[in-house]
Motif scaffolding. Structure first.
Motif, PDB file in Angstrom:
ATOM      1  N   THR A   1      28.650  95.785  58.547  1.00 31.24           N
ATOM      2  CA  THR A   1      28.055  97.530  59.189  1.00 31.24           C
ATOM      3  C   THR A   1      27.999  98.287  59.126  1.00 31.24           C
ATOM      4  OG1 THR A   1      28.780  97.829  61.370  1.00 31.24           O
ATOM      5  CG2 THR A   1      26.538  96.402  61.577  1.00 31.24           C
ATOM      6  N   CYS A   2      29.401  98.308  58.021  1.00 26.04           N
ATOM      7  CA  CYS A   2      30.184  99.906  57.469  1.00 26.04           C
ATOM      8  C   CYS A   2      30.485  99.766  56.128  1.00 26.04           C
ATOM      9  CB  CYS A   2      31.078 100.322  57.824  1.00 26.04           C
ATOM     10  SG  CYS A   2      30.961 101.332  60.009  1.00 26.04           S
ATOM     11  N   HIS A   3      30.545  98.190  55.756  1.00 23.32           N
ATOM     12  CA  HIS A   3      31.303  98.075  54.638  1.00 23.32           C
ATOM     13  C   HIS A   3      30.044  96.740  54.152  1.00 23.32           C
ATOM     14  CE1 HIS A   3      35.283  99.496  55.187  1.00 23.32           C
ATOM     15  NE2 HIS A   3      34.945  98.870  56.427  1.00 23.32           N
ATOM     16  N   ALA A   4      29.747  96.592  52.044  1.00 23.43           N
ATOM     17  CA  ALA A   4      29.577  95.813  51.975  1.00 23.43           C
ATOM     18  C   ALA A   4      30.449  94.723  51.791  1.00 23.43           C
ATOM     19  CB  ALA A   4      29.040  96.694  50.391  1.00 23.43           C
ATOM     20  N   ILE A   5      30.072  93.771  52.069  1.00 18.72           N
ATOM     21  CA  ILE A   5      30.268  92.524  51.733  1.00 18.72           C
ATOM     22  C   ILE A   5      30.006  91.554  51.333  1.00 18.72           C
ATOM     23  CG2 ILE A   5      32.191  90.824  53.289  1.00 18.72           C
ATOM     24  CD1 ILE A   5      31.951  92.896  55.022  1.00 18.72           C
ATOM     25  N   PRO A   6      30.670  90.619  50.070  1.00 18.63           N
ATOM     26  CA  PRO A   6      29.941  89.585  49.536  1.00 18.63           C
ATOM     27  C   PRO A   6      29.699  88.093  50.095  1.00 18.63           C
ATOM     28  CG  PRO A   6      32.220  90.217  48.316  1.00 18.63           C
ATOM     29  CD  PRO A   6      31.975  91.144  49.673  1.00 18.63           C
ATOM     30  N   GLY A   7      28.805  87.500  49.914  1.00 15.98           N
ATOM     31  CA  GLY A   7      28.790  86.877  50.494  1.00 15.98           C
ATOM     32  C   GLY A   7      27.928  87.631  52.011  1.00 15.98           C
ATOM     33  N   VAL A   8      27.924  88.645  52.851  1.00 13.91           N
ATOM     34  CA  VAL A   8      27.743  88.289  54.066  1.00 13.91           C
ATOM     35  C   VAL A   8      26.572  89.505  53.511  1.00 13.91           C
ATOM     36  CG1 VAL A   8      28.173  89.623  56.744  1.00 13.91           C
ATOM     37  CG2 VAL A   8      29.432  89.041  55.165  1.00 13.91           C
ATOM     38  N   ALA A   9      25.135  88.045  54.578  1.00 11.25           N
ATOM     39  CA  ALA A   9      23.532  89.410  54.084  1.00 11.25           C
ATOM     40  C   ALA A   9      23.634  90.170  55.300  1.00 11.25           C
ATOM     41  CB  ALA A   9      23.038  88.469  54.384  1.00 11.25           C
ATOM     42  N   GLY A  10      22.582  91.167  55.210  1.00 10.30           N
ATOM     43  CA  GLY A  10      21.999  91.923  56.375  1.00 10.30           C
ATOM     44  C   GLY A  10      23.101  92.901  56.141  1.00 10.30           C
ATOM     45  N   VAL A  11      22.697  94.349  56.970  1.00  9.13           N
ATOM     46  CA  VAL A  11      22.647  94.882  56.733  1.00  9.13           C
ATOM     47  C   VAL A  11      24.080  95.337  55.429  1.00  9.13           C
ATOM     48  CG1 VAL A  11      22.432  97.464  58.197  1.00  9.13           C
ATOM     49  CG2 VAL A  11      23.992  94.581  59.389  1.00  9.13           C
TER      50      VAL A  11
ATOM     51  N   GLY B   1      31.642 102.382  55.011  1.00  7.74           N
ATOM     52  CA  GLY B   1      33.851 102.135  54.293  1.00  7.74           C
ATOM     53  C   GLY B   1      33.314 101.653  53.104  1.00  7.74           C
ATOM     54  N   PRO B   2      33.853 101.456  52.237  1.00  3.66           N
ATOM     55  CA  PRO B   2      34.068 101.551  50.596  1.00  3.66           C
ATOM     56  C   PRO B   2      33.829  99.936  50.666  1.00  3.66           C
ATOM     57  CG  PRO B   2      36.253 101.449  51.408  1.00  3.66           C
ATOM     58  CD  PRO B   2      35.371 101.870  52.266  1.00  3.66           C
ATOM     59  N   PRO B   3      33.335  99.889  49.948  1.00  7.32           N
ATOM     60  CA  PRO B   3      32.274  97.579  49.198  1.00  7.32           C
ATOM     61  C   PRO B   3      33.955  97.002  49.992  1.00  7.32           C
ATOM     62  CG  PRO B   3      31.852  99.248  47.631  1.00  7.32           C
ATOM     63  CD  PRO B   3      32.400 100.070  48.548  1.00  7.32           C
ATOM     64  N   LEU B   4      33.446  96.405  50.027  1.00  3.47           N
ATOM     65  CA  LEU B   4      35.400  95.025  50.038  1.00  3.47           C
ATOM     66  C   LEU B   4      35.066  94.175  49.504  1.00  3.47           C
ATOM     67  CD1 LEU B   4      35.599  94.452  54.086  1.00  3.47           C
ATOM     68  CD2 LEU B   4      36.459  97.134  52.225  1.00  3.47           C
ATOM     69  N   ASP B   5      34.322  94.088  48.118  1.00  4.07           N
ATOM     70  CA  ASP B   5      34.647  93.195  46.678  1.00  4.07           C
ATOM     71  C   ASP B   5      35.866  93.565  47.057  1.00  4.07           C
ATOM     72  OD1 ASP B   5      33.286  95.469  45.646  1.00  4.07           O
ATOM     73  OD2 ASP B   5      33.041  95.028  44.242  1.00  4.07           O
ATOM     74  N   ARG B   6      36.436  92.267  45.735  1.00  2.00           N
ATOM     75  CA  ARG B   6      37.348  93.163  44.664  1.00  2.00           C
ATOM     76  C   ARG B   6      38.509  93.319  44.786  1.00  2.00           C
ATOM     77  NH1 ARG B   6      36.416  93.214  38.350  1.00  2.00           N
ATOM     78  NH2 ARG B   6      38.329  93.317  38.107  1.00  2.00           N
TER      79      ARG B   6
ATOM     80  N   PRO C   1      45.591 108.476  61.267  1.00  2.00           N
ATOM     81  CA  PRO C   1      44.473 108.847  62.847  1.00  2.00           C
ATOM     82  C   PRO C   1      43.784 109.776  62.293  1.00  2.00           C
ATOM     83  CG  PRO C   1      47.239 109.542  62.719  1.00  2.00           C
ATOM     84  CD  PRO C   1      46.522 109.166  61.180  1.00  2.00           C
ATOM     85  N   ARG C   2      42.903 109.621  61.457  1.00  2.00           N
ATOM     86  CA  ARG C   2      41.469 110.893  61.133  1.00  2.00           C
ATOM     87  C   ARG C   2      40.359 109.169  59.963  1.00  2.00           C
ATOM     88  NH1 ARG C   2      43.209 116.160  58.179  1.00  2.00           N
ATOM     89  NH2 ARG C   2      40.383 116.448  58.288  1.00  2.00           N
ATOM     90  N   THR C   3      41.359 108.301  60.199  1.00  2.00           N
ATOM     91  CA  THR C   3      40.414 107.324  59.526  1.00  2.00           C
ATOM     92  C   THR C   3      38.417 107.109  60.601  1.00  2.00           C
ATOM     93  OG1 THR C   3      40.270 105.285  58.448  1.00  2.00           O
ATOM     94  CG2 THR C   3      40.877 104.984  60.542  1.00  2.00           C
ATOM     95  N   ALA C   4      37.570 107.336  59.697  1.00  2.00           N
ATOM     96  CA  ALA C   4      36.065 106.621  60.582  1.00  2.00           C
ATOM     97  C   ALA C   4      36.267 105.328  60.736  1.00  2.00           C
ATOM     98  CB  ALA C   4      34.690 107.077  59.102  1.00  2.00           C
ATOM     99  N   MET C   5      37.377 104.144  60.855  1.00  7.28           N
ATOM    100  CA  MET C   5      36.856 103.001  61.227  1.00  7.28           C
ATOM    101  C   MET C   5      37.534 102.695  61.856  1.00  7.28           C
ATOM    102  SD  MET C   5      37.761  99.831  58.644  1.00  7.28           S
ATOM    103  CE  MET C   5      39.122  97.595  59.857  1.00  7.28           C
TER     104      MET C   5
END
Ligand code: HEC
Length: 101
Positions: free
Chosen positions: A26-36, A41-46, A76-80
């Motif tokens: 819901t927050c990250h583009a993740i390779p091999g995880v379809a859908g939203v 957050g930043p993409p988690l590829d590589r 402390p201030r991260t959005a994750m």
């Protein structure tokens, strides 16, 4: 896998399934995880090649486990948010993230 990016007892295949069940996409583009493909957050590829986590702390296994378990404790201030990830699940998720080169 780059040197030092190894997680003892981590199961990357289970980590891949867990990432989806926790809803990380819901927050990250993740390779091999379809859908939203979240853009909060930043993409988690590589991810295995990234030097830092959140641009703050070194990307190494012990630190990544702490980040996955409770990000605001590191930044402390991260959005994750704290996603309630257990230590065992964090190990598998970290092993999966380190398979993304
Ligand atoms: C509500 C949105 C949200 C959710 C849900 C979320 N994250 Fe994040 N994540 C972020 C944000 C925002 C950052 C950037 C952190 C920062 O710069 O403070 C981040 C950073 C990260 C990083 C560091 C990336 C880098 O390149 O520095 C990893 C790894 C990560 N998240 C993994 C996960 C995993 C695994 C899950 C599911 C258990 C998850 N996130 C769920 C928002 C989220």
């Amino acid at each position: 896998m780059p040197a030092g990016r190894q997680v003892a007892d981590g199961d990357p295949a289970r980590g891949h399934v867990l990432v989806r069940s926790y809803g990380c996409q819901t927050c990250h583009a993740i390779p091999g995880v379809a859908g939203v493909k979240g853009v909060v957050g930043p993409p988690l590829d590589r991810f295995a090649r990234r030097a830092m986590i959140a641009g703050l702390v070194p990307n190494e296994p012990a630190v990544l486990l702490r980040w996955l378990e409770n990000p605001p404790q590191i930044s402390p201030r991260t959005a994750m948010p704290d996603m309630g990830v257990s230590r065992a699940d964090a190990r598998d998720i970290a092993a999966y993230l380190y398979s993304l080169e």
